[in-house]
Design an enzyme around this catalytic site. Structure first.
Site, PDB file in Angstrom:
ATOM      1  N   LYS A 188       0.876  -1.178   0.000  1.00  0.00           N
ATOM      2  CA  LYS A 188       0.000   0.000   0.000  1.00  0.00           C
ATOM      3  C   LYS A 188       0.911   1.226   0.000  1.00  0.00           C
ATOM      4  O   LYS A 188       1.406   1.653   1.026  1.00  0.00           O
ATOM      5  CB  LYS A 188      -0.922   0.011   1.219  1.00  0.00           C
ATOM      6  CG  LYS A 188      -1.943   1.147   1.195  1.00  0.00           C
ATOM      7  CD  LYS A 188      -2.886   1.063   2.398  1.00  0.00           C
ATOM      8  CE  LYS A 188      -3.921   2.181   2.337  1.00  0.00           C
ATOM      9  NZ  LYS A 188      -3.315   3.518   2.391  1.00  0.00           N
ATOM     10  N   CYS A 478      27.239  29.119   2.639  1.00  0.00           N
ATOM     11  CA  CYS A 478      28.134  30.121   2.046  1.00  0.00           C
ATOM     12  C   CYS A 478      29.594  29.689   2.012  1.00  0.00           C
ATOM     13  O   CYS A 478      30.449  30.429   1.504  1.00  0.00           O
ATOM     14  CB  CYS A 478      28.008  31.442   2.798  1.00  0.00           C
ATOM     15  SG  CYS A 478      28.685  31.390   4.481  1.00  0.00           S
TER      16      CYS A 478
END
Length: 742
Positions: A188, A478
């Site tokens: 399922k 960064c």
């Protein structure tokens, strides 16, 4: 050999299928008829390469060669204006839509009756047998009857299967008295169901389940999913509607969540949420960027006669549909129950999320006889799995960078139920705690929620890795250095770091900042993504036309925001200091700094030249003073502050004395209040002689808890026997002390 030396399949062989040439002539040098033939062959070849790669997991050419062929097709289509809805180039996404059209299903997509109790599953079997007039199973299939998982399958590594000769072999092994009744057991899938409609082998429509009778037309989005065939292959029906489950593979989900966390976005709670949120995007290019896949598992309608579900599954791969290998035909409900238990044991090893198994009657004539209710098919039943509770596996660790630069490790988990909430990530707090708990990727851990809010890894239940996870040397956003400060780590990039910059803008506009209405998290992200904001200072340069052009914005919302920003050009100094987002400086500390130094210039001068002078201020000790000094001496921060001061003039805000009605009392505020901002409430009590602090201690007289109050402060209040009052109680307390509130 160059592409120009290759015959254009005059002998029926496509030259781009095996060892394709990649040296093409410029498109300006070929005739339209030649271009049309090359386009046709490239589309055919790329569809086949997509099927080999994404469905069978058995690529025939190198990725680089595929990229060359794909790029050539894009150039040809563009130069000769030969776009087509079912071209492979549509995998990268088309133009955004304004809204989805509601479409009626070819055949109702009903739900499945479900239970996690085995007695309910046996009752389903009894009802099926009773209504079909068949007896109980006396024998199961012969031991050598293969299930789908036993059949040879290219691409078994990615959970796909080929069902060759399965139906006949299974039927031959039958010895029970009701040979026409057999069940097919399937996982399922925990994804999003879609109806896919094909006419003459071409995908013409993809529709979400919706209410079962009609749903949203998401065809443009579906075309971007690599495992969705845009053209069928082999001997396919003239008309075919199939049901598939769109899902996000576990490993792809974890990687996508890692990217979202590192980009400062909220991660998805589980793969199903990620899938549902993706398939309903109005911009197909966004869908194309996300790692969706599909399993096909049911025929909804067909112009060809198909008698059994196993027959349909056998033919699916021949038509180009991807099916799961985790399917088995059984002859009794007890076998189906055993199948469920086996799959439950292997659940964590699957590459996709499932929440149970589906048991289906194989024979279509029997299905027709059983019929449906208003809500679900009577020939299928879902035997659900119990929810995972608290114990789960760490699949990855991401680093989340906050507005102050603090780098927090976040564990990405197999989704688990914790106190009724599905959790897929949990805080690991800091590198020191990770080392202490000896936590690493792959370990089985217990997850708890602090104050029923923040999930965190409490302990390692089973150690499956070597050593503990190590913090990287650089910021994932960064690439600036990460520096340790005691048990914690911080990005040194300051406002040059995208993560800190985005969050600094959000914080600047928040209740603890300048309280700019219309600048919530969602709108800030949208403005940053549109390239309208790079720093906080850019807020004051927003253009009305640019705002109105954004999705979801109108003239009224744009005018309202610009008016709010205009009002924020002369902010009170305490609010401005708090809005800068200096580490460890919240509204209370900012107010004390403003009270002591009176002007922004004086605060900044002291921070840069004599940080020890800051320590004379209440709420400021050595650690806070150092944080303020570090903020103002950062080149990136200094540049943003200078840009801000071109638009903003912080105003010294003297706190008016109102009396001593609350003399000697100490208040702490948490959560949001309706009548005041927290800063205003703090100013109010201080104007009447009280103290307002940021943390609860034994010296605190009252904790005022508004909406979404912090659990830690309430816990501290309980430990220190501090009364907790809500906003109504606070207003009543003021009135009792003769303080009138407008």
């Amino acid at each position: 050999m160059s592409a120009d030396d290759e015959p254009l399949a005059a002998d029926g062989e496509n030259p781009y299928l095996r060892e394709p040439p990649t040296d093409f002539r410029p498109v300006a040098d070929i005739e339209e008829s030649e271009a049309d033939r090359q386009i046709e062959l490239l589309r055919e070849a790329i569809r086949e390469h997509d099927r080999r790669y994404y469905v069978e997991g058995d690529p025939a050419i190198a990725d680089r060669t595929y990229d060359v062929l794909f790029s050539r097709l894009e150039v040809l289509e563009d130069h000769f204006d030969r776009s087509a809805s079912d071209s492979p180039t549509n995998r990268v996404g088309g133009k955004p839509v304004d809204a989805f059209e509601t479409v009626e299903h070819v055949s109702p997509m009903l739900s499945i009756d479900a239970s996690g109790e085995v007695d309910d599953v046996r009752e389903f079997d009894q009802r099926v047998r009773r209504e079909l007039g068949v007896g109980s199973t006396t024998d199961t299939a012969a031991d050598d009857t293969p299930d789908i998982g036993d059949v040879d399958s290219a691409g078994a590594d990615d959970g796909t299967a080929t069902l060759s000769d399965f139906s006949d072999t299974a039927a031959a092994g039958r010895t029970d008295v009701d040979a026409d009744l057999g069940y097919v057991c399937e996982p399922k899938f925990d994804g999003v169901s879609i109806e896919f409609v094909y006419e003459d082998g071409r995908l013409v429509r993809a529709v979400t389940r919706g209410d079962g009778q009609e749903g949203d037309d998401v065809t443009k989005n579906a075309r971007t999913i690599r495992t969705v065939p845009q053209r069928l292959r082999g001997d396919y029906p003239d008309f075919l509607a199939v049901r598939g489950e769109v899902y996000m593979p576990k490993d792809a989900f974890q990687e996508h969540n890692r990217e979202r966390i590192e980009q400062g976005k909220e991660p998805f709670a589980n793969p199903r949420n990620a899938t549902a949120g993706t398939i309903r995007q109005l911009d197909p290019s966004i869908v194309a960027e996300r790692p969706l896949s599909v399993f096909f598992f049911e025929v909804l309608d067909s112009s060809d006669g198909i008698e059994r579900h196993t027959e349909a599954l056998e033919r699916f791969p021949d038509w180009g549909f991807r099916v799961t290998e985790e399917v088995e035909r059984v002859e009794s409900i007890e076998d189906a129950i055993d199948y469920r238990e086996d799959l439950l044991d292997r659940r964590d090893d699957l590459s996709f999320e499932i929440d149970g198994v589906v048991i289906k009657v194989d024979d279509y004539a029997s299905r027709e006889a059983l019929g449906t209710t208003a809500r679900h098919d009577r020939w299928a039943y879902a035997y659900k799995f119990p929810a995972r509770a608290e114990v789960t596996t760490i699949q990855d660790v991401a680093v989340q960078v906050g507005r102050t630069g603090r780098a927090t490790p976040v564990a990405l988990l197999d989704p688990v139920d914790v106190g009724g909430v599905t959790v897929s990530r949990a805080s690991l707090h800091n590198p020191s705690e990770i080392a202490e708990k000896n936590v690493n990727v792959g370990d089985t851990v217990r997850v708890q929620r602090a104050g029923d809010v923040i999930p965190y890894v409490a302990e390692v239940v089973e150690k499956k890795s070597e050593g503990h996870w190590e913090l990287p040397d650089t910021c994932p956003v960064c690439e600036s250095q990460l520096e340790r400060d005691g048990p914690m780590a911080f990005c040194t990039g300051g406002l040059a770091c995208d993560a800190q910059r985005r969050r600094s803008i959000e914080y600047y506009a928040s209740d603890d900042g300048l309280d700019i209405e219309g600048l919530g998290e969602k709108s800030v992200r949208q403005l940053v993504a549109a390239g309208l904001l790079e720093t906080v200072a850019d807020l004051y340069e927003l253009d009305r036309e640019d705002l109105v052009a954004l999705e979801g914005w109108g003239e009224t919302s744009a005018d309202n925001l610009l008016a709010e920003l205009e009002d924020a050009r002369e902010p009170p100094l305490p609010d401005f200091l708090s809005a800068l987002g200096i580490q460890l400086v919240g509204p209370t500390t900012a107010r004390e700094l403003a009270r002591e130094f009176e002007t922004f210039a004086a605060v900044r001068e002291a921070a840069i030249d004599s940080p020890e002078a800051l320590e004379s201020v209440d709420e400021v000790g050595e650690t806070v003073a150092r944080a303020i000094h570090d903020f103002f001496t950062s080149e990136a921060n200094a540049a943003v502050v200078e840009q801000l001061l071109e638009h903003v003039s912080p105003q010294a805000a003297a706190i008016e004395a109102g009396g001593d009605e609350l003399d000697g009392l100490t208040f702490v505020f948490t959560g949001s209040l309706d009548a005041w901002t927290r800063g205003d409430a703090q100013d109010l009590v201080e104007a009447h002689g009280a103290n307002a602090t940021s943390s609860v201690s034994s010296n605190t007289d009252y904790l005022v808890a508004g909406e979404n109050a912090g659990a830690s402060k309430q816990s501290d209040a309980e430990e220190n026997d501090v009364p907790v009052i809500d906003e109504a109680g606070f207003t009543e307390l003021l009135a009792q002390n003769g303080i009138e509130v407008a």
